[in-house]
Design an enzyme around this catalytic site. Structure first.
Site: not given
Ligand code: NDP
Length: 292
Positions: A54, A98, A121
């Site tokens: 990422k 994460q 997200d």
């Protein structure tokens, strides 16, 4: 009949190039550089790989990447304090924590501490609620990527029978919301579903997000259907999806491979969401083609 391959890798590369252009334009016209902060708690091997890739993808499109690591035994208060700092930092437009978090942490509490406008997200309750009620939201990356592939292949999804297998907050539920918003007729299946093969045989669209290697059988697929395989399963034979690819490919109209299908779209959509969040933070219109 052999299904057409849906090349998520190529689609994602095109998407990233478009994002890079728009990032360059933001910098030239408004002196803005989007910034994405990724937070990793602990040393989980798969998570470390995801975080690294990422970060690399972020820099490649001209955005700023901020990486923060906390030890696996860090108190939750430390993580919440970091999220608060990132919420307040004007150089940070997107924040991603994460998952999974270590067992001593309350995942929902941490995720919901992220400012909704920086929640790239799309996992906060506010963004999930906005998506469910048809309001402007940050949309979870994996389902957003699946939607883009489906629209590219099928055009309008209106009236099509769509089966989503899996009801996680990360994939299944937001996927179902997006398909519904596109006027598909949506069924969501899970581990207690009866006659999954029968439901599958009626589906024009199958999105498999189960987490079981080659779970969806070829003879469950309606001839000509479009099959999106979200699964990533590590087996002795390498990475495989949730669909028995070879068998399904003989029946479907189009299918995503694993790897090279949905996976690359997820990261591209994370960049898309970061760009969208940046534009919204500055009161600019949403960048074209990056939102549902
Ligand atoms: P979860 O484990 O959170 O959810 C799996 C879902 O599958 C659950 O809803 C579960 O039902 C359902 N399920 C399990 N067994 C069956 C069964 N026998 N029949 C029908 N449904 C079943 O997984 P995620 O949604 O997080 O991820 C799904 C897959 O997608 C994984 O392989 C993951 O690695 C992959 N993934 C890939 C991404 C990408 O970028 N390509 C991103 C995110 C995930 P129930 O709710 O009843 O338990």
């Amino acid at each position: 009949m052999t299904a057409e391959l849906i090349d998520g890798k190529a689609f994602a590369a095109t998407l990233r190039a478009r994002i890079a252009e728009q990032v360059a334009r933001l910098r030239a016209d408004h002196a803005i550089t989007p910034g994405l902060a990724v937070v990793l708690v602990g040393e989980d091997a798969a998570s470390s790989v995801y975080v690294r890739s990422k970060g690399k993808a972020t820099v490649e499109v001209g955005m700023e990447s901020f990486q923060h690591r906390l030890p696996a035994d860090a108190p939750q208060a430390d993580l919440l304090a970091l999220v608060e700092r990132l919420n307040a930092d004007p150089a940070v437009n997107g924040i991603l924590v994460q998952l999974p978090l270590p067992a001593h942490m309350d995942e929902a509490a941490v995720i919901n501490a992220i400012a909704p406008e920086k929640d790239v997200d799309g996992f906060t309750v506010l963004n999930a609620g906005r998506l469910a009620t048809g309001q402007k939201a940050m949309v979870p990356c994996t389902p957003l990527g699946c939607l883009m592939l489906l629209r590219d292949r099928l055009g309008s999804l209106a009236g099509l029978n769509a089966l989503v297998i899996g009801r996680s907050n990360i994939v299944g539920k937001p996927m179902a919301q997006l398909l519904l918003a596109d006027s598909a007729t949506v069924t969501v299946a899970h581990s207690r579903t009866r006659d999954l093969p029968g439901l599958c045989r009626r589906a024009d669209i199958v999105v498999a997000a189960v987490g079981r290697a080659r779970f969806v059988q070829g003879d469950w697929i309606k001839p000509g259907a479009t099959v999106i395989d979200v699964g990533i399963n590590r087996t002795d034979a390498g990475l495989v999806g949730d669909v028995d690819f070879d068998a399904a490919r003989a029946v479907a109209g189009a299918i995503t491979p694993v790897p090279g299908g949905v996976g690359p779209m997820t990261i591209a959509c994370l960049l898309a969401n970061t760009l969208t969040a940046t534009a919204r933070a500055r009161g600019l219109p949403d960048p074209r083609g990056l939102t549902p």
